[in-house]
Design an enzyme around this catalytic site. Structure first.
Site, PDB file in Angstrom:
ATOM      1  N   ASP A 196     -12.078 -21.105 -27.569  1.00 20.47           N
ATOM      2  CA  ASP A 196     -11.339 -21.733 -27.787  1.00 20.47           C
ATOM      3  C   ASP A 196     -10.214 -21.131 -26.784  1.00 20.47           C
ATOM      4  O   ASP A 196     -11.011 -21.490 -25.468  1.00 20.47           O
ATOM      5  CB  ASP A 196     -10.098 -20.571 -28.953  1.00 20.47           C
ATOM      6  CG  ASP A 196      -9.828 -19.305 -28.554  1.00 20.47           C
ATOM      7  OD1 ASP A 196     -10.506 -18.718 -27.031  1.00 20.47           O
ATOM      8  OD2 ASP A 196      -8.723 -18.701 -29.099  1.00 20.47           O
ATOM      9  N   GLU A 211       0.806  -1.141  -0.204  1.00 19.44           N
ATOM     10  CA  GLU A 211      -0.402  -0.087  -0.054  1.00 19.44           C
ATOM     11  C   GLU A 211       1.053   1.291  -0.126  1.00 19.44           C
ATOM     12  O   GLU A 211       0.382   2.341   0.261  1.00 19.44           O
ATOM     13  CB  GLU A 211      -0.947   0.109   1.362  1.00 19.44           C
ATOM     14  CG  GLU A 211      -0.086  -0.403   2.436  1.00 19.44           C
ATOM     15  CD  GLU A 211      -1.821  -0.976   3.706  1.00 19.44           C
ATOM     16  OE1 GLU A 211      -2.686  -0.830   3.773  1.00 19.44           O
ATOM     17  OE2 GLU A 211      -0.937  -1.695   4.227  1.00 19.44           O
TER      18      GLU A 211
HETATM   19 MG    MG Z   1      -3.669   0.586   5.675  1.00 11.08          MG
END
Ligand code: MG
Ligand code: COA
Length: 287
Positions: free
Chosen positions: A269, A129
């Protein structure tokens, strides 16, 4: 691997929310010591989580504990407080390098050894993050202890100086980078939190979009988000029927010597077969 369509956080110092979580039929329960807990309440959270792990029956829900980031100064005591009571896994937030994974792995392996638990039985999930975390995704994803990468949208936006919008276009590059690396390394990808918890339609739409991107699940922060999110990550009857039809007709067409064929006006496919098999695998996880 444990299904994690919804991964519900609650502050680890909030006994009432932990017990409430047990009643929700949620795939994963993550008791937090990090950002959901005030700096003055870290010790309280550690004790409360330790007590929950000892005393509560989590049923089919996975029991996870999220420690503070490696380097915060809290992480060692967080680990030491909860590991003796054998959580199913540890969540490490703001992870940025393989060194940090190795640090956590060594502690987990030490606990497993000293208690006689199988090596690698305590799973690891990491939050990626930050900008550095996204840059280092490949080295992070390679660790065998890892089950999942959790993409934290709010922290990532803060890390790069982006302004969050409801459409989340500012997150798209990193949000997809996490999916790609998870697919390459056989990990679960777990999507951003919808912080607006008062409007179930918002979390439902965002979860459906995340599922279309390829995410396996989503972080949630409120009981009202659990149902819509778990259903968004469960293939519906129509999708299952369609996938079954592709698998059945594909086999027949291969026998007839055709790699590509027509079904209801669409070309089918190999890649469509693979996708159909993934839908069926996902459906089987929920049985
Ligand atoms: Mg966080
Ligand atoms: N887990 C378990 N139960 C929860 C919960 C959660 N994350 N969030 C709310 N509840 C419970 C409440 O205790 C309340 O229970 P009750 O009806 O038995 O009294 C019920 O659900 C309704 O809650 P509500 O009043 O709508 O919300 P709130 O104002 O009490 O709490 C938040 C709102 C955002 C503070 C709360 O949802 C929360 O703490 N979320 C998690 C935050 C977190 O962990 N953040 C860090 C990770 S991103």
């Amino acid at each position: 691997m444990h299904p994690r369509r919804a991964l519900l956080y609650m502050p680890g110092d909030d006994w009432k929310k932990i017990t409430k979580a047990l009643t929700l039929g949620v795939d994963s329960i993550c008791m937090d010591m990090e950002d959901g807990v005030a700096a003055s309440r870290k010790a309280e959270a550690r004790q409360t989580i330790a007590k929950a792990l000892q005393e509560l029956d989590f049923g089919a829900s996975e029991k996870l504990a999220r420690i503070n980031a490696v380097g915060s100064g809290w992480e060692k005591d967080d680990m030491a407080a909860v590991l003796p009571y054998r959580p199913d896994g540890i969540v490490i937030p703001k992870l940025e390098s393989s060194d940090q994974i190795q640090w956590a792995h060594d502690i987990l392996a030490g606990a497993e050894l000293s208690h006689g638990w199988p090596l690698n039985s305590i799973r690891m999930l990491v939050g990626v993050e930050t900008a550095k975390g996204i840059l280092n995704l490949k080295e992070i994803a390679a660790h065998p202890r890892l089950d999942a990468i959790i993409f934290g949208g709010e922290d990532f936006a803060a890390s790069i100086g982006a302004t969050r919008t409801p459409e989340a276009v500012e997150l798209l590059y990193a949000r997809q980078a996490v999916i790609v690396v998870c697919a390459a390394f056989g990990l679960q990808a777990i999507d951003i939190v919808t912080i607006d918890f008062k409007h179930p339609d918002r979390v439902r739409a965002e979860a459906e979009f995340g599922a279309r991107l390829g995410y396996a699940g989503k972080q949630v922060i409120h009981p009202a988000q659990v149902g819509p999110v778990q259903s968004a990550f469960t293939p519906d009857e129509e999708a299952i029927a369609q996938a079954r039809q592709i698998v059945a007709t594909f086999e027949a067409s291969q026998k007839e010597g055709r790699g590509a064929y027509a079904l209801d006006g669409n070309m089918i496919d190999m890649p469509l077969l693979k996708n159909a098999q993934k839908v069926l695998a996902r459906a089987r996880l929920r049985e």
